[in-house]
Write an enzyme that holds these catalytic residues in place. Structure first.
Site, short mmCIF file in Angstrom:
data_model
loop_
_atom_site.label_atom_id
_atom_site.label_comp_id
_atom_site.label_asym_id
_atom_site.label_seq_id
_atom_site.Cartn_x
_atom_site.Cartn_y
_atom_site.Cartn_z
N GLY A 11 0.82 -1.21 0.00
CA GLY A 11 0.00 0.00 0.00
C GLY A 11 0.84 1.24 0.00
O GLY A 11 1.98 1.25 -0.47
N CYS A 12 0.29 2.32 0.53
CA CYS A 12 0.93 3.63 0.43
C CYS A 12 2.00 3.79 1.51
O CYS A 12 2.17 2.97 2.39
CB CYS A 12 -0.10 4.71 0.59
N ALA A 13 2.70 4.92 1.42
CA ALA A 13 3.69 5.29 2.43
C ALA A 13 3.30 6.62 3.02
O ALA A 13 2.82 7.51 2.31
CB ALA A 13 5.06 5.41 1.78
N ARG A 40 6.67 1.65 -1.99
CA ARG A 40 5.30 1.61 -1.47
C ARG A 40 4.37 2.47 -2.32
O ARG A 40 3.16 2.48 -2.09
CB ARG A 40 5.25 2.08 -0.02
#
Lengths: 363, 500
Positions: A11-13, A40
């Site tokens: 997923g995101c960071a 990420r």
């Protein structure tokens, strides 16, 4: 140190830095931290929120605007002229970066609310309600125009690209702030577009978010009942609006707001002492529709506070650390060590337990 | 002419297998069987309640639809023709029991539920906490707190709330329309499951007083059994305005069913017909309803939520808004598939609207007016399984009520003959030789099993959705998709079509 098993390493960071003494630093560190977590993101969104960057306009609402067309700019400026005093309006400085293509028109305005606007009605209007209403109006009604941020002495810089490229594009090394948050995006549920990048903001609130809010449908419908318009095609904006509703409008302390967004389980509420049980039962009864269900780690900030929060069963990673007056939060421990190798302390945040860092009094 | 009408069912007896034990003769509540050397069925009396089939030790009985056909006609159905014959021979209204059985479009079956894949994880309800707890009652828009000695304390007085361990309650079925043993089973199951049973409009038998914390008592237009003691033995007080099976009309419990116990509970003379007027004669407008709501709140010291039950009719959204503003804590909406102990067939089959559309319209309207918090919505009328429960909640209901499903759990086979009082299963009858067939402990366990099964399934659905609290599904129409619905239907339901 309390380590919780992390189930979703994708997923995101997100990353955040705050100096609680108000000491300002350039944007280089936050770029270094977020760029370490390059993998990420997928290049479809990156962004930063920076606090303390406009000391010369500290009492003005700093509006960061994104325009898809000149017509949008004309219409928005007409609207701003009608409802605000524009102290200064200018393009946001950028530099060409090979990987950043097709940016929208990026402008910023330093605005004051004309006093007569607040007293003309029979009831005095809260200045912040006035500003929120105008932001909602622009996002919802003026074509090709989107307000990226609207707080005092802060700004959001975001777009489509890897976050380190977005940082260089916006020349963030030239700004100095005491609180920075950043986001690298791996969009899955919404198209990659400039307005859809994080952070999401309202007044001086900003949110960066890693996760997907499975309860978005009801969170959105609940907030709409209070006049919020969720127009940005992403689930993260509901976090910003929920914090605004609960903290600013319903006057709940931030610790309690966190306990609404990531509510304790009924089985844990039953074990509380009577007063707490009453409080938490009431919160869940009344605010069940603003429980953020599904995986998330978020950093919510305003001019005075940075709060890290995980969903209640910790389905996303988050670590926080401290060195002197500097506090750090990030999706990965390495992203903190990258910019501060000698931490005084470092912790894995627990599911549903907020980590709240406040600016020291008088700063 | 009535005897010229062909039987609907045929009782087929395998005389090779039959050992002449006469269990079928004893078990049939409708007098189908006689015995003369061998069992002789009178096909015309058979309603296919399946009691004899279930109790024949030799499995010698099969009930089939009469294969005899009227000349096929896609406009004049066989049922239409038979009904005309019946009325031509009787000059009366046709009566029926249970819910609308006509093939109207069923919206539940045109809705599909979402699930998580990759981007947000699904949750395993066997390993993680999964919360179904639901509170019914009026909620304020905001909670206010005060900070004392650094401790945050609640500073809002919350209106009375009723806790449900799972968002499924039993719908109102009166003592009179169903037997006391059935009432006892519902009350025991409600207590065990942490949910509610509903007395319906026939009063509360004293044997049920120990279950008062799990009982909704109804105040209906006939005001049967309503006194202070009745109101005191309840968790919730409900004003019954309408019923999905017969919106706009009253009720009629024939005198034959008013035995001594029913008469005491209803507070009417033994053997007299119990007539519920169509409207409440003290409620001719919304402000009259507000008066009754507050009269009941006064009578119960503002300690109990007051619910208002209405049938889903065309203008249900505006009516619900009025009810919320009149001070109700709960609105109970009964869709046109909702059951009844007795109703004119023509009313049951042609009046009202589907509960799915009603939930969506009411939830939308209350949100548009910013008053959704001020009232809980209970939805009923044709909830067949936990999928329907999940869909009703996603459309905007706080909880659902089940009546027909509860009866089926107790043995009912939906023969739709409740109004005759001959229920062979001992449920919708007061005939002592029939009511004794229903063991309340067995029936309670059946109900408990059903509610627990559905609750387990609800947890699986929540887990698949990546949610761990039922309130995150409530009103979350984003997690539903329509299939085979047109734009207007999608707009009313507030869902996108599958594929979007």
């Amino acid at each position: 140190m309390d380590r919780t098993f992390e189930r979703i390493p994708s997923g995101c960071a997100i990353s955040g830095i705050m100096n609680v003494a108000g000491q300002r630093i350039s944007g280089e560190k936050i770029i270094a931290s977020i760029s370490l977590m390059h993998d990420r993101s997928n290049g479809l969104g990156g962004g930063f929120a920076a606090y303390g960057i406009y000391p010369e306009f500290a009492d003005h609402y700093a509006f960061h605007l994104m325009y898809q067309s000149e017509r949008g700019r004309t219409l928005t400026e007409e609207f701003l002229n009608k409802h605000f005093i524009i102290e200064r309006g200018e393009p946001i400085p950028t530099r060409p970066v090979a990987t950043i293509t097709d940016p929208p028109l990026l402008w910023r305005y330093f605005l004051k609310v004309p006093e007569e606007r607040l007293y003309k009605n029979p009831e005095p209007v809260d200045e912040r309600d006035y500003v929120v209403e105008k932001v909602m109006y622009i996002n919802d009604n003026i074509p090709d125009s989107y307000v990226a941020s609207s707080g005092k002495n802060m700004g959001a810089f975001k777009g489509v690209g890897y976050p380190e490229d977005i940082g260089r594009f916006f020349r963030l090394e030239e700004y100095e702030g005491y609180l920075w948050t950043a986001h690298g995006r791996f969009p899955t549920n919404t198209p990659g577009w400039w307005g859809g990048a994080h952070p999401f903001t309202l007044l001086d609130w900003s949110v960066v978010h890693n996760g997907e809010i499975s309860s978005y449908g009801i969170n959105k419908r609940y907030l709409e009942m209070f006049g919020y318009k969720c127009t940005l095609m992403t689930d993260t904006e509901v976090v910003a609006y929920a914090v605004d509703l609960l903290h600013r409008r319903h006057d709940l302390p931030l610790e309690i707001v966190a306990k609404v967004l990531a509510a304790p389980f009924w089985k844990d509420i039953e074990k509380m002492d009577e007063e707490d049980r009453k409080l938490y039962t009431a919160l869940r009864q009344v605010y069940g529709s603003s429980l953020l269900n599904g995986p998330f780690s978020i950093i919510v900030a305003n001019s005075k506070v940075m709060m890290g929060l995980n969903d209640r069963i910790k389905l996303r990673p988050m670590v926080w650390g401290r060195r002197g007056d500097f506090y750090y939060m990030a999706s990965e421990e390495s992203a903190i060590y990258e910019i501060e190798p000698a931490l005084d302390e470092v912790h894995v945040s627990k599911g549903g337990e907020p980590v709240i860092v406040r600016l020291k009094e008088g700063e | 002419m009535a005897n010229l009408i062909p039987p609907r069912f045929k009782v087929v007896i395998d005389y090779e297998k039959c050992r002449k034990c006469k269990r079928c003769v004893i078990n049939c509540g409708f007098g189908v069987y006689s015995f003369a050397d061998r069992v002789i069925p009178d096909h015309k009396k058979c309603v296919s309640c399946q009691r004899c089939v279930a109790f024949c030790p030799e499995e010698a009985i099969t009930i089939i639809e009469n294969p005899n056909v009227f000349r096929p006609n896609s406009y004049w159905t066989m049922e239409d023709r038979i009904n005309i014959m019946k009325q031509a021979g009787s000059s009366g209204m046709l009566l029926t029991g249970m819910g609308n059985d006509r093939p109207y479009k069923n919206y539940f079956d045109h809705l599909l539920i979402d699930a998580c894949q990759v981007t947000n994880p699904s949750i395993d309800p066997l390993r993680e906490p999964m919360e179904l707890t639901t509170y019914l009652g009026k909620k304020p828009d905001a909670v206010t707190v005060k900070v004392e000695n650094g401790k945050v304390k609640l500073d809002t007085r919350i209106a009375p709330q009723i806790k449900l361990d799972t968002p499924i309650i039993f719908s109102p079925m009166s003592y009179g329309s169903i037997s006391l043993n059935a009432h006892k089973a519902l009350a025991r199951a409600a207590k065990e499951c942490g949910i509610l049973m509903n007395t319906g409009e026939g009063g509360l038998h004293k044997d049920l007083y120990p279950y008062k914390d799990w009982i909704i008592v109804q105040v209906a237009s006939g005001r049967f059994g309503v006194n202070q003691e009745y109101l005191d033995h309840s968790a919730v007080v409900e004003i019954k305005i309408g019923q999905g099976a017969k919106p706009g009309i009253g009720g009629h419990l024939p005198g034959e069913k008013v035995n001594r116990e029913v008469s005491e509970t209803r507070m009417i003379p033994e053997g007299t017909d119990a007539l519920s007027p169509a409207p409440h004669h003290d409620i001719y407008s919304i402000e009259d309803l507000a008066q009754l709501i507050y009269a009941l709140k006064e009578a119960t010291n503002y300690e109990k939520p007051v619910s208002v039950k209405i049938a889903a009719v065309h203008n249900v959204a505006a009516i619900a808004s009025g009810i919320a503003r009149a001070g109700a804590d709960i609105i109970y909406i009964d869709g046109f598939r909702g059951g009844t102990g007795a109703a004119p067939t023509i009313i049951r089959d042609h009046i009202g609207i589907p509960i799915e559309l009603a939930i969506a319209a009411v939830d939308d309207r209350l949100r548009a007016e910013g008053i959704r918090n001020s009232v809980s919505i209970v939805a009923a009328g044709g909830i067949r399984h936990s999928g329907d429960v999940a869909k009703a909640i996603a459309l905007g209901a706080d909880a659902v009520a089940i009546g027909t499903a509860a009866l089926i759990a107790m043995g009912c086979h939906v023969c739709q003959m409740c109004h005759t009082g001959n229920c062979s299963w001992g449920i919708a009858t007061q005939r002592p030789e029939l009511t004794q067939r229903l063991d309340p402990d067995w029936a309670a366990q059946q109900l408990i099993n059903l509610v627990k099964s559905w609750s387990l399934e609800l947890k699986e659905i929540l887990g698949a959705l990546g949610l761990n609290a039922i309130e995150s599904l409530r009103g979350s129409r984003e997690r539903l998709r329509g299939i085979g619905l047109n734009d207007t239907e999608l707009a009313i339901l507030g869902v996108k079509h599958a594929g979007r």
